[in-house]
Design an enzyme around this catalytic site. Structure first.
Site, mmCIF file in Angstrom:
data_model
loop_
_atom_site.group_PDB
_atom_site.id
_atom_site.type_symbol
_atom_site.label_atom_id
_atom_site.label_comp_id
_atom_site.label_asym_id
_atom_site.label_seq_id
_atom_site.Cartn_x
_atom_site.Cartn_y
_atom_site.Cartn_z
ATOM 1 N N LYS A 1 -9.619 12.599 8.647
ATOM 2 C CA LYS A 1 -9.476 12.416 9.614
ATOM 3 C C LYS A 1 -9.279 12.844 10.798
ATOM 4 C CE LYS A 1 -6.443 8.086 8.228
ATOM 5 N NZ LYS A 1 -7.236 7.290 9.327
ATOM 6 N N GLU B 1 -8.948 3.733 1.925
ATOM 7 C CA GLU B 1 -8.982 4.213 0.783
ATOM 8 C C GLU B 1 -7.911 3.168 -0.618
ATOM 9 O OE1 GLU B 1 -7.779 5.685 2.577
ATOM 10 O OE2 GLU B 1 -5.488 5.106 3.480
ATOM 11 N N LYS C 1 0.827 -1.401 -0.532
ATOM 12 C CA LYS C 1 0.277 -0.218 0.210
ATOM 13 C C LYS C 1 0.544 1.395 -0.075
ATOM 14 C CE LYS C 1 -3.280 2.753 2.427
ATOM 15 N NZ LYS C 1 -3.987 2.396 3.737
ATOM 16 N N ASP D 1 -2.955 9.965 4.109
ATOM 17 C CA ASP D 1 -3.866 9.710 3.990
ATOM 18 C C ASP D 1 -4.848 10.607 4.604
ATOM 19 O OD1 ASP D 1 -6.578 8.518 4.338
ATOM 20 O OD2 ASP D 1 -5.659 7.186 5.792
ATOM 21 N N ASP E 1 1.743 5.958 5.590
ATOM 22 C CA ASP E 1 0.212 5.237 5.411
ATOM 23 C C ASP E 1 1.209 4.625 3.861
ATOM 24 O OD1 ASP E 1 -1.847 3.981 5.742
ATOM 25 O OD2 ASP E 1 -2.848 5.529 4.549
ATOM 26 N N ASP F 1 -11.833 7.421 3.499
ATOM 27 C CA ASP F 1 -10.673 7.439 4.269
ATOM 28 C C ASP F 1 -10.650 5.213 4.244
ATOM 29 O OD1 ASP F 1 -9.143 7.604 6.050
ATOM 30 O OD2 ASP F 1 -9.924 7.677 7.909
ATOM 31 N N ARG G 1 -7.749 0.528 1.064
ATOM 32 C CA ARG G 1 -8.258 -1.154 -0.124
ATOM 33 C C ARG G 1 -8.315 -0.527 -1.885
ATOM 34 N NH1 ARG G 1 -12.850 -2.390 4.484
ATOM 35 N NH2 ARG G 1 -10.868 -0.871 5.563
HETATM 36 N N1 BES Z 1 -4.832 4.373 6.890
HETATM 37 C C1 BES Z 1 -5.232 4.211 7.657
HETATM 38 C C2 BES Z 1 -5.880 2.997 8.567
HETATM 39 C C3 BES Z 1 -4.155 3.411 9.728
HETATM 40 C C4 BES Z 1 -4.760 3.635 10.999
HETATM 41 C C5 BES Z 1 -3.287 2.739 9.352
HETATM 42 C C6 BES Z 1 -3.605 3.400 12.399
HETATM 43 C C7 BES Z 1 -2.596 3.517 11.001
HETATM 44 C C8 BES Z 1 -3.212 3.730 11.658
HETATM 45 C C9 BES Z 1 -6.521 3.441 6.361
HETATM 46 O O1 BES Z 1 -6.524 4.040 5.428
HETATM 47 C C10 BES Z 1 -7.844 4.251 7.420
HETATM 48 O O2 BES Z 1 -8.128 4.773 7.537
HETATM 49 N N2 BES Z 1 -8.706 2.699 7.988
HETATM 50 C C11 BES Z 1 -10.357 3.023 8.542
HETATM 51 C C12 BES Z 1 -10.869 2.506 7.622
HETATM 52 C C13 BES Z 1 -12.037 2.872 8.179
HETATM 53 C C14 BES Z 1 -12.451 3.978 7.869
HETATM 54 C C15 BES Z 1 -13.322 1.221 7.733
HETATM 55 C C16 BES Z 1 -9.772 2.503 9.656
HETATM 56 O O3 BES Z 1 -9.078 2.096 10.262
HETATM 57 O O4 BES Z 1 -10.535 3.226 10.620
HETATM 58 ZN ZN ZN Z 2 -4.559 4.485 4.621
HETATM 59 MN MN MN Z 3 -8.148 6.086 5.231
#
Ligand code: BES
Ligand code: ZN
Ligand code: MN
Length: 503
Positions: free
Chosen positions: A283, A356, A271, A276, A295, A354, A358
């Site tokens: 966020k 993104e 990834k 992000d 990220d 968010d 995937r």
């Molecule tokens: N990059 C984040 C995941 C992440 C969170 C990595 C904390 C490292 C530390 C990812 O893109 C994300 O924002 N995921 C969301 C998914 C949700 C919207 C279903 C998450 O984990 O909150």
């Molecule tokens: Zn992310």
């Molecule tokens: Mn995200």
């Protein structure tokens, strides 16, 4: 820091610091010095026995101490480190003890260091673990500091107090193990530097340039797909994420080909979100947005592994892939509710911008799946849910193939980069069904890292073995470990190297 493997035994070695590693069993008989140390202790006028008594040293894991021995003795400082119980000790125990020794040696300003740690497994594994542990523990990142003097007024770039020459004692035949460890270290350092660098420095453009530099240096093939090329290939999921960024997306594909015929073909997908923000599902406070430069930890591990493996030269063909962009906001940003079409024709209702990672991985996996490889492994800082489940020290992984799952488990054991297998519970796919498109990009909060894995699985159809590793926890840490600094850990490089070398 220069490492050398020499035949010299501890008792014959002369220099600033001598490192001795001991097991708990070495202290089975209270009050007596372990047998191998008696002659050495005599030569050092009882300094070893004194230090052991003073600090009540019992060889416990993570324990260690240093002491001045004398001015006219063959060694000036003595450094003791414990490896815990001998029967339980593995290469990770050696790595951690070596890391402890390196930090003590640095504090003691030993320029030359002799290291005698007990052999765990075999000599090659032990020496490799020592070099990895010491190298990783003394890694420092001063690239973004302007001042050359620290608070005490010492020159920050003065490395004279660090171990400069490290001699691995009783190890004359291990020169190749040192070289191997240094090649792996170069990959881990690259990954740490890429993750730690700010998002205005590591961008899709500069990450593609880094890939180009690695490919050129080690003679690998490289294709960078520009936006137009991605459009032609129908990578609507990746490009949907990229649309709000002012920087162009870059799709990296680097190929390592062995000299002879390749025994296997493998793909590693990382990834690569250089930042992000969450997109329009921005966020909020407490989300860790200020650390979202990390990220691209999956892409960093992928490029780090490429750098290491290009030097290690396994007889397998390797494909290193990352769909690199930022997740930003703007007047033409992807909206919650938008429907994207990925390069395999699947339609995705974006119910959260968010989620993104995937989306970018979807098109990267379709691309990897078309290469006809034997296995695909992807690494992604994908979900906060995985971080909540397993913490900072352990990555979660999902696999459609039991042999690949076992290979990754073995690589985790040998590399010390921890993994825990999670279920690909197909019934949870219900949660990401969409009334209007083929699927949504997010499901309910429970099992958020599992639905993310199930989403990715939709984009791997041909390849028999695929595994997804969620590194949201271990890619970044706010607490320093035995040999990991605060911040970027470089997680994944050693794991990938060990997986490929044993595959
Ligand atoms: N990059 C984040 C995941 C992440 C969170 C990595 C904390 C490292 C530390 C990812 O893109 C994300 O924002 N995921 C969301 C998914 C949700 C919207 C279903 C998450 O984990 O909150
Ligand atoms: Zn992310
Ligand atoms: Mn995200």
């Amino acid at each position: 820091m220069d490492f050398q493997a020499i035949a010299t035994a501890p008792i014959d070695w002369t220099g600033d610091g001598l490192v001795l590693g001991l097991f708990e069993e070495d202290f089975a008989e209270a009050g007596t010095l372990p047998e191998p140390l008696t002659a050495l202790d005599e030569m050092l006028d009882g300094a070893i026995a004194d230090l052991i008594t003073e600090i009540k040293f019992k060889g416990k894991a993570h324990s260690g101490a240093a002491s001045r021995v004398g001015r006219h003795t063959p060694v000036k400082k003595l450094i003791l480190v414990g490896l815990g119980k001998g029967e339980k000790a593995d290469s990770e125990a050696v790595r951690q003890a070596a890391a402890k020794a390196a930090k003590l040696a640095k504090a003691q300003k030993c320029a030359t260091l002799g290291v005698a740690l007990p052999t765990v497994g075999d000599g090659a594994t032990t020496v490799q673990a020592i070099v990895e542990g010491m190298g990783l523990a003394l890694y420092e990142d001063k690239r973004f500091k302007s001042k050359s003097k620290d608070e005490e007024g010492n020159d920050q770039n003065d490395e004279s107090g660090y171990p400069q020459t490290v001699s691995l004692l009783d190890a004359a035949d291990q020169t190749a193990s040192i070289a191997r460890a240094e090649q792996i270290l170069s990959g881990v350092v690259l990954a740490r530097q890429l993750v730690a660098a700010p998002p205005n420095e590591v961008t899709p453009i500069t990450l593609a340039e880094t890939a180009a530099a690695i490919a050129a240096e080690y003679g690998m093939e490289l294709t960078i797909l520009e936006k137009e090329e991605c459009e032609k290939r129908g990578m609507g999921a990746f490009l949907g994420v990229a649309v709000a960024s002012d920087l162009p997306p870059k799709f990296i594909h680097m190929i390592y080909k062995p000299e002879g015929t390749a025994r296997k073909k493998l793909a590693i997908v990382g990834k690569g979100l250089t930042f992000d923000s969450g997109g329009l599902n921005l966020k909020g406070p407490g989300s860790g947005i200020e650390t979202m430069k990390m990220d691209m930890g999956g892409a960093a591990a992928t490029l780090g592994a490429a750098k290491a493996l290009a030097q290690l030269k396994p007889d397998v063909e390797l494909h290193f892939i990352s769909a690199v962009t930022e997740n930003m906001i703007s007047g033409h940003a992807m909206r919650p509710g938008d429907i994207l079409t990925a390069s395999n024709g699947k339609t995705i209702e974006v119910n959260n911008t968010d989620a993104e990672g995937r989306l970018t991985l979807a098109d990267a996996l379709v691309y990897a799946d078309a290469l006809g490889v034997d296995a695909i492994v992807d690494l992604a800082t994908l979900t906060g849910a995985c971080l909540v489940a397993l913490g900072n020290d352990i990555a979660g992984y999902w696999s459609i193939d039991d042999d690949l799952a076992a290979e990754l488990k073995a690589a985790a054991q040998s590399s010390g980069e921890k993994l825990w297998q999670m279920p690909l519970e197909q019934s949870y796919f219900e949660g990401i069904k969409s009334p209007i498109a083929d699927m949504k990009n997010t499901g309910p909060r429970p099992a958020g890292s599992i639905t993310a894995a199930l989403f990715l699985k939709e984009f791997v159809k041909k390849t028999k073995a695929w595994a997804h590793i969620d590194i949201a926890g271990p890619a970044w840490t706010s607490k320093a470990g035995a040999y990991t600094p605060v911040g970027a850990t470089g997680y994944g490089v050693r794991l990938l190297v060990d997986w490929v070398m044993a595959a």
